[in-house]
Design a protein around this motif. Structure first.
Motif, PDB file in Angstrom:
ATOM      1  N   UNK A   1       5.755 -11.966   3.240  1.00  0.00           N
ATOM      2  CA  UNK A   1       4.417 -11.654   2.746  1.00  0.00           C
ATOM      3  C   UNK A   1       3.355 -12.077   3.765  1.00  0.00           C
ATOM      4  N   UNK A   2       2.340 -11.239   3.897  1.00  0.00           N
ATOM      5  CA  UNK A   2       1.169 -11.615   4.682  1.00  0.00           C
ATOM      6  C   UNK A   2       0.212 -12.402   3.783  1.00  0.00           C
ATOM      7  N   UNK A   3      -0.104 -11.818   2.639  1.00  0.00           N
ATOM      8  CA  UNK A   3      -0.886 -12.497   1.607  1.00  0.00           C
ATOM      9  C   UNK A   3       0.098 -13.002   0.565  1.00  0.00           C
ATOM     10  N   UNK A   4       0.161 -14.306   0.408  1.00  0.00           N
ATOM     11  CA  UNK A   4       1.189 -14.904  -0.454  1.00  0.00           C
ATOM     12  C   UNK A   4       0.739 -15.080  -1.900  1.00  0.00           C
ATOM     13  N   UNK A   5      -0.542 -14.949  -2.168  1.00  0.00           N
ATOM     14  CA  UNK A   5      -1.034 -15.100  -3.540  1.00  0.00           C
ATOM     15  C   UNK A   5      -0.661 -13.858  -4.346  1.00  0.00           C
ATOM     16  N   UNK A   6       0.226 -14.025  -5.308  1.00  0.00           N
ATOM     17  CA  UNK A   6       0.774 -12.879  -6.044  1.00  0.00           C
ATOM     18  C   UNK A   6      -0.262 -12.178  -6.917  1.00  0.00           C
ATOM     19  N   UNK A   7      -1.357 -12.851  -7.262  1.00  0.00           N
ATOM     20  CA  UNK A   7      -2.361 -12.244  -8.144  1.00  0.00           C
ATOM     21  C   UNK A   7      -3.356 -11.358  -7.397  1.00  0.00           C
ATOM     22  N   UNK A   8      -3.297 -11.360  -6.075  1.00  0.00           N
ATOM     23  CA  UNK A   8      -4.178 -10.487  -5.294  1.00  0.00           C
ATOM     24  C   UNK A   8      -3.732  -9.037  -5.506  1.00  0.00           C
ATOM     25  N   UNK A   9      -4.645  -8.123  -5.838  1.00  0.00           N
ATOM     26  CA  UNK A   9      -4.262  -6.719  -6.035  1.00  0.00           C
ATOM     27  C   UNK A   9      -3.523  -6.156  -4.822  1.00  0.00           C
ATOM     28  N   UNK A  10      -2.376  -5.531  -5.073  1.00  0.00           N
ATOM     29  CA  UNK A  10      -1.598  -4.930  -4.000  1.00  0.00           C
ATOM     30  C   UNK A  10      -0.658  -5.885  -3.295  1.00  0.00           C
ATOM     31  N   UNK A  11      -0.565  -7.124  -3.793  1.00  0.00           N
ATOM     32  CA  UNK A  11       0.260  -8.127  -3.104  1.00  0.00           C
ATOM     33  C   UNK A  11       1.729  -7.742  -3.047  1.00  0.00           C
TER      34      UNK A  11
END
Length: 251
Positions: free
Chosen positions: A151-161
């Motif tokens: 993952x680049x963005x690890x926060x699962x709640x970010x839209x499109x994660x």
């Protein structure tokens, strides 16, 4: 048995060297292996034109989800069609197929995601780590395929994660995230490393601004546009929707 062994070897070589499938687990549908075996069993000397058509058939059926939920009657039809093509008595007519949408979720149980990964591996063959060293993606996939695409963005709640566009293959130093590494590479002007992953400077600007959702959106559109060019080059229609669910449809 001897004939079958030779036929399967031909199938493996075709998948590896012409369809560019490096690992068996990435074949979108098991039925494709069976149908390729039918072809090489009944064919004689296979010319390059026929091989090219077979390669396009593999990609088209993978991207379009042709074999999802195929029943016995349909499988019999596929076998008869492939046999006729092998013997020079028919064609593989899949030009009216339409590709499925770019998958919104990274899930290797989805044939559409596997097709995306095969395209991704073919499109970015010379990836580099943050230190400039070369990455052997296939070796990583063979040993730890679930952890290869990070993952680049690890926060699962970010839209499109959960999008494939939020995944990348890159090793970073201890304590350094992929996000931090991409920002540093952009600041250092290492576009050669960024380009080897298909990451644009424009998308990294959103990482710098901590606008993670927009980063994923921009990268998703950039990657999907490149994949769409490949789809169109096969002579089939792209999906009417830009993005869609990654159906779990492998056998």
């Amino acid at each position: 048995m001897e004939k079958t062994d030779g036929t399967l070897q031909e199938v493996v070589e075709f998948l590896q060297y012409e369809a560019k499938v490096p690992l068996a687990r990435l074949v979108p549908y098991n039925i494709q292996i069976m149908l390729l075996a039918v072809f090489f069993h009944f064919s004689g000397e296979v010319g390059q034109e026929q091989r090219n058509k077979l390669r396009d058939w593999f990609w088209i059926t993978s991207l379009a989800g042709t074999f999802a939920g195929a029943n016995t009657t349909q499988v019999r039809k596929f076998i008869e069609e492939m046999k006729a093509f092998a013997e020079g008595k028919g064609e593989l007519s899949y030009s009216d197929e339409r590709a499925r949408a770019f998958p919104e979720r990274f899930d290797l149980r989805s044939a559409r995601v596997r097709a995306y990964l095969l395209w991704d591996l073919q499109t970015f063959p010379h990836r580099m780590n943050s230190d400039g060293s070369r990455i052997n993606v296939v070796d990583q996939l063979a040993t730890a395929h679930r952890e290869t695409y990070r993952h680049i963005i690890t926060q699962s709640k970010v839209p499109g994660a959960s999008s494939p566009a939020n995944r990348i293959v890159m090793a970073t130093p201890p304590g350094v995230s992929i996000r931090q590494a991409l920002i540093k590479l952009a600041e250092e002007g290492r576009t050669d490393i960024l380009d080897s992953h298909g990451v644009s400077l424009a998308s990294v600007e959103h990482l710098k601004a901590d606008d993670y959702a927009e980063f994923i959106t921009v990268r998703q559109h950039e990657v999907a546009a490149r994949e769409k060019d490949f789809i169109v080059s096969l002579g089939i229609l792209p999906s009417e929707r830009a993005f869609g669910e990654a159906d779990i449809d492998t056998e």
